[in-house]
Design a protein around this motif. Sequence first.
Motif: not given
Length: 121
Positions: A34-48
């Motif tokens: 209940s106190i943790n937000n989870m997420a997925w991010y991604r980073q492609a070559p040459g991008k933020q």
Amino acid sequence: QVHLVESGGGLVQAGGSLRLSCAASGSIFVAIASINNMAWYRQAPGKQRELVATISGSGTTNYAESVKGRFTISRDNAKNVVYLQMNSLKPEDTAVYYCNLINTPSGSAYWGQGTQVIVSS
């Protein structure tokens, strides 16, 4: 100390599916969903690095427009694992995918080491 370990990346043809997993461990607060937000991010070559999907401790989800309808984020609080089911994959989904945990009371953020996803056309 919080550890996030991603798995499930790999090479897949366009239109295929992959399921990423992220296992959290190391600190007592990790077990309190209940106190943790989870997420997925991604980073492609040459991008933020960009946000892909989030899930709150209560299970509320949000998605980037580019993955809506194709990706599903979920979590198993008993196992301290967050998943990203990726369907109808496109070459532009190719990136390193990172798991993120935010402890909401403190605002502290933690990252996994990343898992590579390559979608061939």
